[in-house]
Design a protein around this motif. Sequence first.
Motif, PDB file in Angstrom:
ATOM      1  N   LYS A  66       0.973  -1.254   0.037  1.00 15.70           N
ATOM      2  CA  LYS A  66       0.167   0.304   0.069  1.00 15.70           C
ATOM      3  C   LYS A  66       0.825   1.208  -0.297  1.00 15.70           C
ATOM      4  O   LYS A  66       0.591   2.526  -0.868  1.00 15.70           O
ATOM      5  N   LYS A  84      -2.014  -3.892   2.347  1.00 16.34           N
ATOM      6  CA  LYS A  84      -2.637  -4.093   1.586  1.00 16.34           C
ATOM      7  C   LYS A  84      -3.865  -3.908   2.614  1.00 16.34           C
ATOM      8  O   LYS A  84      -4.775  -2.511   2.928  1.00 16.34           O
ATOM      9  N   GLY A 111       0.147   3.149  -5.634  1.00 14.18           N
ATOM     10  CA  GLY A 111      -0.670   3.757  -6.688  1.00 14.18           C
ATOM     11  C   GLY A 111      -0.963   5.352  -6.937  1.00 14.18           C
ATOM     12  O   GLY A 111      -1.399   4.926  -8.347  1.00 14.18           O
ATOM     13  N   ARG A 139       3.163   0.638 -11.464  1.00 15.91           N
ATOM     14  CA  ARG A 139       2.419  -0.484 -10.999  1.00 15.91           C
ATOM     15  C   ARG A 139       1.046  -0.210 -11.711  1.00 15.91           C
ATOM     16  O   ARG A 139       0.721   1.452 -11.470  1.00 15.91           O
ATOM     17  N   LYS A 141      -2.121   1.526 -12.167  1.00 17.58           N
ATOM     18  CA  LYS A 141      -2.575   2.240 -10.907  1.00 17.58           C
ATOM     19  C   LYS A 141      -3.951   2.041 -10.684  1.00 17.58           C
ATOM     20  O   LYS A 141      -4.829   0.798 -11.577  1.00 17.58           O
ATOM     21  N   ASP A 142      -4.587   2.152  -9.118  1.00 21.61           N
ATOM     22  CA  ASP A 142      -6.117   1.671  -9.120  1.00 21.61           C
ATOM     23  C   ASP A 142      -7.224   2.215 -10.264  1.00 21.61           C
ATOM     24  O   ASP A 142      -7.026   3.425 -10.921  1.00 21.61           O
TER      25      ASP A 142
END
Length: 145
Positions: A66, A84, A111, A139, A141-142
């Motif tokens: 996270k 997370k 993120g 990574r 992205k959310d």
Amino acid sequence: MIRNHRGLTFIELLVSIAIVSFIGIIIVSTLSQSVNYSQKSISKNFIQQEANILNTQLIKIHQKSKQYVLSNSNCEINVSITNKDDSTQTQLFTNTKLCYSINLSGIVIPGQEDKNLILTVSDRNDPNNSIKITTLLYRLKDGGF
């Protein structure tokens, strides 16, 4: 009466010893250089392998956590990870023979943005023997697809 003496004179003996010594010095010099280059090559390969392993581990941390906090001191990299599920763990990257350094420090939230990482791994005994890896910590992205 002339006799046929077989044997070496003192001068011939000295010349042959000098020639053999000269050839021996050349052979020993060549062998010592090849051993030296071989040891440097082995050391460079070891440093490259360690740098690749460390780089892969940092990329995995970036992709799975996270957030995390990077700190770099005394040839060590310390990573405080928040997973997370909000659990925390600390991972210390250290080696008695190698010195690790990175260009990033502080809180990283994977993120939100990608980070450029420059990882330098060097031999503690010979700082000129080092490897520098530049990579992008990324990574998805959310909220993607």
